[in-house]
Design an enzyme around this catalytic site. Structure first.
Site, PDB file in Angstrom:
ATOM      1  N   CYS A   1     -82.393   0.037  74.687  1.00  0.00           N
ATOM      2  CA  CYS A   1     -82.525  -1.381  75.068  1.00  0.00           C
ATOM      3  C   CYS A   1     -81.718  -2.342  74.209  1.00  0.00           C
ATOM      4  O   CYS A   1     -80.748  -2.938  74.683  1.00  0.00           O
ATOM      5  CB  CYS A   1     -83.994  -1.771  75.025  1.00  0.00           C
ATOM      6  SG  CYS A   1     -84.964  -0.864  76.216  1.00  0.00           S
ATOM      7  N   ILE A   2     -82.125  -2.513  72.948  1.00  0.00           N
ATOM      8  CA  ILE A   2     -81.564  -3.608  72.145  1.00  0.00           C
ATOM      9  C   ILE A   2     -80.036  -3.504  71.962  1.00  0.00           C
ATOM     10  O   ILE A   2     -79.350  -4.520  72.018  1.00  0.00           O
ATOM     11  CB  ILE A   2     -82.281  -3.725  70.770  1.00  0.00           C
ATOM     12  CG1 ILE A   2     -83.813  -3.704  70.955  1.00  0.00           C
ATOM     13  CG2 ILE A   2     -81.851  -4.981  70.022  1.00  0.00           C
ATOM     14  CD1 ILE A   2     -84.384  -4.861  71.732  1.00  0.00           C
TER      15      ILE A   2
END
Ligand SMILES: NC(=O)c1ccc[n+]([C@@H]2O[C@H](COP(=O)([O-])OP(=O)(O)OC[C@H]3O[C@@H](n4cnc5c(N)ncnc54)[C@H](O)[C@@H]3O)[C@@H](O)[C@H]2O)c1
Length: 429
Positions: free
Chosen positions: A269-270
């Protein structure tokens, strides 16, 4: 009619993509009594589920076994299972190709298969994290190829998944859900569906607003992690302990949220989601300086850590080239098995090129991924003594840090697991 089916738990819910996001969701609906069809292209995952076994740390095999046994969860690689689905939730990967470009191939391929079998009056929800506009610009046209019109013949919405693997307090059912439909009716049905497994539903005005919500959250994280990493490097130069400063700053009851330094950002994600936003904004002639800067800052933290280790060893009269190093923790964060974009793996690669390095991770018995093929060592006093430096890269709960502290010659504690205790031979990031 669809709403009645949803509210009475008679709707059949299909989840496409049974990974970190899809499996907990499928199990949560099945536990509420819905008939759930799980579709995945990975035969091994499908087989494991049908054999009542889980492959995701946060979902116990006992939970999978209970819903499979009841006949509430059935997994398959065959999209024909969607013929009976009233709601279809898409949870497929959204990685990045080279040069900051989204790889939408998983979403398009899944949607093409869904379009083949989707009936009238079905609700389709995209959960994969993606750039604003995806649902309307990419998903809707593919689903309409069979002649059904979104918002009229079927319902379409975006609802970002906000799950945090390894988080024991907030599982999927405890995280408020943001939903945004193509039309008010699409939003209403989506809210009704998730409302059966999640207490708090927050509706927004459009699919774009829902898509942007997730990117705002994840970009907030990459930027703040970038800043705290920069602050850590700055504090080191100034001779100030960043960990002590964060602990002090977080006593402010408002206006501050603690972030901690580390080797950068990992997981699915990040490191990637903000780049979807960066790419989309570029198409509109807008270049996000914050996203670019923090992505670069975080990426460079592994090289910075190697430089710090090199200097610290030099102070002890040892060159990195002649040093034996142990890296403790190789996953992208604590208490998970996930190795995707894991910064400690970059650290291992950099160290391998310059020194002799082993790793220990209770979650990862062996590594066999690009450029690295190694087995985790077993921590014994004699082995720990062998290393010139032990780098604590991840703060897994189940690691015997006291044993390491007792026997290590020197520790580079990236995660501050020793919490500033005045133990000799320990340096933090
Ligand atoms: N992992 C997280 O913490 C997290 C949190 C929030 C949101 N997300 C987002 O959710 C999405 C899914 O992430 P994930 O971590 O669950 O990924 P994952 O890799 O764990 O799972 C994805 C699954 O989809 C399957 N798949 C791939 N292509 C498919 C296809 N065409 N049809 C059916 N199945 C297919 C894969 O085999 C895999 O099992 C991504 O967009 C991600 O950014 C992830």
């Amino acid at each position: 009619m669809l709403k009645n089916k949803i509210m009475s738990h008679k709707a059949t819910v299909a989840v496409v993509g049974l990974g970190y996001v899809g499996l907990p969701l499928a199990v949560a609906f099945a536990q509420k009594g819905y008939k759930v069809k799980g579709i995945d292209v990975a035969q091994r995952r499908v087989d494991q589920l049908n054999q009542k076994k889980s492959y995701i740390t946060d979902v116990p095999s006992s939970a999978v076994a209970a819903v499979v046994k009841k006949g509430n969860l059935e997994a398959s690689t065959d999209f024909a299972l969607l013929k009976t689905a009233d709601a279809i939730i898409l949870c497929v990967p959204t990685p990045i190709k080279k040069r900051y470009t989204p790889d939408v191939s998983y979403m398009t391929s899944a949607c093409q298969s869904v379009a083949k079998y989707m009936r009238k009056e079905t609700l389709v929800v995209l959960e994969s994290t993606t750039y604003p506009g995806t649902t309307e610009e990419l998903i809707q046209p593919i689903l309409e190829r069979g002649g059904l019109k979104a918002g009229k013949d079927f319902y379409l919405a975006f609802s970002p998944e906000r799950i945090d693997p390894g988080n024991k307090t907030f599982d999927v059912t405890r995280i408020p859900k943001v939903v945004g439909g193509l039309t008010p009716k699409c939003t209403e049905l989506t809210a009704a569906l998730y409302g059966q497994i999640i207490k708090t539903i927050h509706s927004v005005s459009s699919t774009r607003a829902a898509e942007m919500t997730k990117l705002l959250e994840n970009t907030f994280r990459i930027i703040n992690i970038g800043w705290i990493n920069e602050a850590a490097m700055m504090c080191h130069k100034l001779g100030i302990d960043i960990w002590e400063v964060v602990d002090a700053a977080k006593t402010k009851p408002f206006g501050f949220m603690p972030f901690y330094p580390g080797l950068g950002v990992g997981g699915h994600c990040i490191p990637e989601d903000p780049l979807y936003l960066y790419w989309k904004a570029k198409k509109y002639g807008f270049s996000s300086k914050f996203i670019r800067l923090s992505a670069d800052l975080n990426h460079n933290m592994t090289a910075y850590a190697v430089e710090r280790v090199k200097e610290l060893l030099k102070d002890k009269g040892k060159s990195l080239a002649k040093a034996n190093i142990l890296v403790v923790g190789v996953t992208y964060k604590k208490d998970v098995r996930d190795l995707r974009k894991s910064p400690p793996l970059r650290l291992l690669e950099l160290l391998k090129a310059q020194s002799s390095v082993d790793y220990y991770d209770p979650f990862v018995p062996y590594l066999n991924i690009t450029g690295i093929s190694m087995d985790s060592v077993l921590l014994t006093p004699a082995l720990i003594k062998k290393y010139d430096c032990v780098i604590i890269a991840v703060d897994h709960t189940d690691v015997d840090y006291a044993l390491i502290a007792r026997h290590a010659k020197f520790i580079f504690d990236v995660k501050n697991v020793y919490k500033g205790k005045k133990l000799k031979n320990i340096e933090t990031l």
